[in-house]
Design an enzyme around this catalytic site. Structure first.
Site, short mmCIF file in Angstrom:
data_model
loop_
_atom_site.label_atom_id
_atom_site.label_comp_id
_atom_site.label_asym_id
_atom_site.label_seq_id
_atom_site.Cartn_x
_atom_site.Cartn_y
_atom_site.Cartn_z
N VAL A 87 -15.42 0.22 -0.77
CA VAL A 87 -14.26 -0.51 -1.29
C VAL A 87 -12.97 0.26 -1.05
O VAL A 87 -11.95 -0.31 -0.68
CB VAL A 87 -14.45 -0.82 -2.79
CG1 VAL A 87 -13.19 -1.48 -3.36
CG2 VAL A 87 -15.65 -1.73 -3.00
N LYS B 45 -4.13 -1.50 3.68
CA LYS B 45 -2.77 -1.03 3.52
C LYS B 45 -2.24 -0.42 4.82
O LYS B 45 -1.09 -0.65 5.21
CB LYS B 45 -2.70 0.00 2.39
CG LYS B 45 -2.91 -0.57 1.00
CD LYS B 45 -1.85 -1.59 0.63
CE LYS B 45 -1.93 -2.00 -0.83
NZ LYS B 45 -1.01 -3.13 -1.14
N ALA C 125 -11.99 -0.08 2.54
CA ALA C 125 -11.40 -1.38 2.81
C ALA C 125 -9.95 -1.43 2.32
O ALA C 125 -9.07 -2.00 3.00
CB ALA C 125 -12.22 -2.48 2.13
N TYR C 126 -9.70 -0.84 1.17
CA TYR C 126 -8.33 -0.82 0.62
C TYR C 126 -7.40 -0.02 1.51
O TYR C 126 -6.30 -0.48 1.87
CB TYR C 126 -8.37 -0.23 -0.79
CG TYR C 126 -7.01 0.03 -1.39
CD1 TYR C 126 -6.27 -1.01 -1.95
CD2 TYR C 126 -6.46 1.31 -1.42
CE1 TYR C 126 -5.02 -0.78 -2.51
CE2 TYR C 126 -5.23 1.55 -1.98
CZ TYR C 126 -4.51 0.50 -2.52
OH TYR C 126 -3.27 0.73 -3.07
N VAL C 127 -7.81 1.18 1.87
CA VAL C 127 -6.97 2.05 2.71
C VAL C 127 -6.70 1.40 4.05
O VAL C 127 -5.55 1.38 4.54
CB VAL C 127 -7.64 3.42 2.89
CG1 VAL C 127 -6.93 4.24 3.96
CG2 VAL C 127 -7.66 4.18 1.56
#
Length: 219
Positions: A128, A136, A131-133
């Site tokens: 997760v 962004k 995926a976030y990094v």
């Protein structure tokens, strides 16, 4: 008065930003998903428009931006463990906002990103977080490649501590914390600063008053 569209208009940073924009003589236009969110914000003097970031297309974003002179992308999928929402909100929401702003004839665009997203990720990174990094990182790259008058802010670990009005801003700074209230104040400040256009800054707590930190980083 300048109308400023805030994508993710019911988010934690956005709710702190709205009164700052109102105090500076601007009209925040919060893009929100529900009637309940809209009613609460309108009671404070914020204009609202309905927008579902995940289901709406870029044309819908452009329509929601109509009459605005700037866009702030303050949306995020949140710490819900949902990998898919990192793509649909943090990345695709930004991409549709960029396209929508372009379609609406808006040039000024401020994006709230996150510290360190260009750093390589190890094989052991939790999925997760990866995926976030990546969301962004890719959203920032798309904004930098656009023809918009952009500013990208990459805050450190966000806290709910009271704002201090003092920060550090720079192209590359050590990791640190920063209150959400101070992030909102920096967003408001860069919207007033033409010299912040085309700049990408890390934002953490510090000793410089916000206006001085923006001027120094832009200089």
């Amino acid at each position: 008065m300048t109308r400023i569209a805030v994508v993710g208009g019911n988010g934690q940073i956005a709710r702190l930003l709205h009164p700052m924009l109102l105090g500076a003589g601007h009209q925040p236009v919060a893009l929100v998903r529900s009637a309940e969110q809209a009613a609460a914000l309108e009671a404070t003097g914020v204009e609202t428009r309905r927008l579902d970031i995940e289901s709406e297309d870029a044309a819908g974003f452009a329509a929601a931006f109509e009459g605005c002179e700037a866009v702030v992308f303050a949306a995020g999928g949140g710490p819900d463990g949902n990998i898919e929402r990192k793509r649909t909100v943090d990345l695709e929401g930004s991409l549709k906002s960029i396209e929508g702003a372009t379609g609406a004839g808006i040039r000024r665009f401020v994006q709230i990103s996150a510290i360190g997203v260009d750093e390589p990720l190890g094989d052991d990174v939790e999925p997760v977080w990866r995926a976030y990094v990546e969301a962004k990182r890719d959203a920032d790259a798309a904004l930098r490649a656009s023809a918009l008058d952009w500013t990208i802010l990459r805050p450190g670990r966000l806290t709910d501590d009271p704002g201090t009005g003092r920060v550090q801003l720079g192209a590359d700074l050590p990791r640190g914390d920063v209150p959400r209230a101070d992030v909102a104040e920096v967003v408001a400040a860069v919207l007033e600063s033409p010299s912040s256009i085309g700049r990408q800054w890390v934002l953490v707590e510090g000793d410089s008053p916000v206006a001085e930190a923006v001027a120094a980083a832009a200089g």
